[in-house]
Design a protein around this motif. Structure first.
Motif, short mmCIF file in Angstrom:
data_model
loop_
_atom_site.label_atom_id
_atom_site.label_comp_id
_atom_site.label_asym_id
_atom_site.label_seq_id
_atom_site.Cartn_x
_atom_site.Cartn_y
_atom_site.Cartn_z
N SER B 86 16.72 47.14 55.23
CA SER B 86 16.72 46.29 54.04
C SER B 86 17.90 46.64 53.13
O SER B 86 18.63 45.74 52.67
N ASP B 87 18.11 47.93 52.90
CA ASP B 87 19.24 48.35 52.07
C ASP B 87 20.57 48.06 52.76
O ASP B 87 21.56 47.72 52.12
N ARG B 89 21.22 45.57 54.84
CA ARG B 89 21.49 44.14 54.68
C ARG B 89 22.07 43.86 53.30
O ARG B 89 23.04 43.13 53.15
N ARG B 90 21.46 44.47 52.30
CA ARG B 90 21.90 44.26 50.92
C ARG B 90 23.38 44.63 50.76
O ARG B 90 24.14 43.91 50.13
#
Ligand SMILES: Nc1ncnc2c1ncn2[C@@H]1O[C@H](COP(=O)(O)OP(=O)(O)OP(=O)(O)O)[C@@H](O)[C@H]1O
Ligand SMILES: [Mg+2]
Lengths: 405, 234
Positions: B86-87, B89-90
């Motif tokens: 998730s991080d 991707r960010r």
């Protein structure tokens, strides 16, 4: 920060739904607050009536008297004790009482009775004794050899006002005590069990009969306010010079009555549970609807790197903001309702009299509980119920959510 | 192994994805080996159901492979936890979807700065970048508007701005022009190409539109989850 912004603005998206959610929680808080105010108000009213106009809020006895009443466990210097009690802040009045068992007869009928010596002037002032007389009259001012008997006892003895009543008992010195009195009045205190047994004499007459000069068994204390009674009792206890005397609030000396009231009150919680249930269902419904509708948004947020935890809080915060508004308005409404009806009262479906008091209205009460409980209960149930949809939102699979098929 | 591909943004080896459709296994992607270099402007095309979306989701870390391996900037995606992914991707990937790209309750500015807020960039830096980005995409004057007050083309331009403003290694766009009329579609793809040429942003996009494919520097054709052809143009 940005989560807060989104949550806040989301509230205005579906104005109708937000309105309904807030209305549900508002209704819950108001109803909850009112039902507590009403419950507490009516119970405290009954309790106050029964204690203020009957038993006294607080009673003072010699140690052990309450458990095993004995003629000899007396308060000897009662006028000193009484005046010190009466000077305490929060005390309205006091009234001395003396008790003994005796055999009473009118004509050829006899019955066992409870002799109660009272100072009629003080008792009138403290518990409205004179207002409970149903036939005949109260004690006259310098009454001598007058008796007032409970309606139940009068029936047992077939006695009427004007009859002569003979009392036989035992004096404190061991002598046989007996004397004759004139029945001047019949009394209905509202407690039939007491009225079955009670024979009231002027304190001086009773002390003479029982050879208890200047001595009594009980000081009944009427307080200004029912709420501070426990604290007042321990305050009075501290102020007493004689360590052999115990000061007890009604919760202690009228244990059975207290327990009955509490048990009855517990029934009120069912009402509360029903309110909570309705609020929870309402909130769950709207939050779930929002969450399902916004699956794509949560998917997008997840795709670009928002953590699941942030999305969880996004949902919860939105509910919390609505809950805060509802609770604020609900408390205001609940307070208004409770305050208004604590003054105005709610007319009872049927009026009745009890112990010389006319009951026409029930009164609500404004207290801390009536705010704290609805606030905690409604916010908690809203948040708990929203946790499930929030978890669902947090777990949105971005690939699935963003698929256009 | 990633050391051999120092200028590769994406490397895939034998990437396979199997879905289960009511218990029946569906092989959406079947063993794709691919390398995408920094600065490429790649179109992935192919018939409906050929696996374009699935493949893009795999290389962007939105979905997990069944078999094979993917490296992004030299990092193997399969070894990351959900939270790390998730991080990742960010910080490394920009997304442009076919629709629903924007948060409707956030203004154009807020949508564009969202990722930078997650990254904790200073207000100054965010403001500077948003201004530049909106300028480049011809969105000056739209800062305070909300998505529903924009045309489809404008919304997609905001999505492009959001995708590249945090300077990701790679921008993935799954049919970014599918909901636009052909004129607006070409305008959008030209802006993307412009950003690719001037800023060196690496784009991979999928499309059905032949006019759009023509704008790509590299064209990969998928068929039944496999690479059917892979040609570099221009
Ligand atoms: N979640 C899923 N469950 C089951 N099967 C799926 C799932 N997602 C995709 N598929 C199947 O995988 C195959 C590839 O689908 P995908 O969406 O990647 O194709 P596509 O090339 O993007 O098609 P289109 O051009 O229509 O967007 C299709 O057969 C599709 O039905
Ligand atoms: Mg697709």
């Amino acid at each position: 920060m940005i989560t807060l912004k989104i949550a806040f603005r989301n509230i205005f998206r579906q104005k109708r739904r937000t309105f309904l959610t807030i209305l549900t929680m508002f209704g819950g808080v108001t109803l909850c607050s009112f039902s507590i105010g009403w419950m507490d108000g009516s119970y405290n009213y009954i309790i106050d009536m029964f204690t203020r106009y009957q038993l006294g809020h607080i009673q003072i006895h010699r140690q052990g008297y309450i458990d095993r009443p004995s003629l000899y466990d007396t308060i000897d210097d009662y006028s000193v004790v009484a005046s010190s009690i009466e000077s305490a802040p929060g005390v309205t009045r006091t009234s001395p009482r003396l008790y003994a068992a005796g055999l009473v007869s009118v004509g050829d009928k006899s019955a066992v009775s409870r002799l109660i010596g009272i100072d009629s002037q003080l008792e009138n002032a403290a518990t409205l004794f004179d207002r409970k007389i149903t036939s005949g009259r109260p004690f006259s001012r310098d009454a001598s050899r007058e008796a007032v008997i409970g309606v139940g006892l009068a029936k047992r003895l077939a006695a009427v006002v004007g009859d002569t009543i003979v009392v036989v008992s035992q004096g404190a010195d061991g002598s046989i005590a007996n004397d004759a009195y004139t029945v001047v009045g019949l009394i209905s205190t509202g407690d039939p069990a007491s009225d079955q047994m009670a024979l009231y004499l002027e304190l001086a007459d009773a002390q003479e009969l029982l050879v208890l000069d200047g001595r009594i068994h009980e000081i009944a204390v009427v307080a200004d306010d029912l709420h501070g009674v426990r604290r007042l009792a321990s305050l009075l206890q501290e102020g007493l010079a004689d360590p052999g005397l115990v000061v007890e609030p009604w919760q202690v000396f009228a244990r059975a009555f207290y327990d009955a009231m509490m048990a009855d009150k517990a029934g009120g919680w069912v009402m509360l549970m029903v309110i909570v249930f309705v609020v929870a269902i309402g909130v769950l419904n709207t939050v779930l609807m929002s969450v399902l509708e916004r699956t794509r948004e949560y998917g997008l947020l997840r795709a670009v790197g928002t953590r699941p935890r942030q999305i969880f809080w996004l949902v919860i915060i939105e509910v919390c903001i609505m809950a805060a508004v509802s609770v604020a308005l609900g408390c205001l409404a609940g307070w208004g309702l409770n305050y208004w009806l604590s003054i105005k009262g709610i007319p009872m479906p049927f009026e009745f009299s009890y112990g010389g008091m006319e009951f026409t209205h029930a009164f609500t009460e404004v207290n801390t509980r009536s705010f704290v409980i609805p606030i905690v209960v409604v916010i908690l149930s809203a948040v708990v119920v929203s946790a499930l949809p929030a978890l669902r939102a947090a777990r949105t699979a971005p690939a699935e959510a963003m698929r256009t098929r | 192994m990633s050391a051999n591909h120092s200028d590769a943004v994406v490397v895939t080896k034998g990437v396979t994805k199997e879905y289960s459709d009511h218990g029946i296994p569906v092989l959406a992607v079947r063993g794709i080996d691919l390398e995408i270099k920094t600065g490429e402007f790649t179109a992935i095309v192919g018939p409906s159901g050929s696996g374009k979306t699935t493949f893009l989701n795999l290389i962007s870390g939105l979905d997990r492979v069944t078999e094979g391996k993917i490296w992004l900037n030299g990092k193997p995606l399969s070894e990351m936890s959900g939270r790390e992914l998730s991080d990742f991707r960010r910080d490394n990937i920009g997304f442009i979807f076919q629709a629903y790209n924007l948060i409707p309750v956030l203004t154009v500015t807020e949508n564009v700065e969202y990722i930078m807020l997650l990254q904790g960039l200073s207000a100054e830096e965010r403001h500077r970048r948003v201004q530049t980005m909106l300028g480049e995409l011809g969105l000056d004057g739209f800062e305070k508007r909300f998505p529903p007050q924009l045309s489809g083309g404008q919304q997609q331009r905001v999505a492009v701005a959001r995708a590249i403003v945090a300077q990701p290694a790679l921008v993935l766009a799954d049919e970014p022009t599918a909901n636009l009329d052909s004129q607006t579609a070409i305008e959008l793809i030209d802006r993307m190409r412009y950003l690719n040429e001037t800023h060196g942003v690496t784009f991979i996009f999928s499309t059905h539109d032949t006019k759009i494919m023509e704008r790509a520097k590299r064209l990969i054709v998928l068929k039944d989850g496999r690479i059917d052809s892979d040609e570099v143009r221009e």
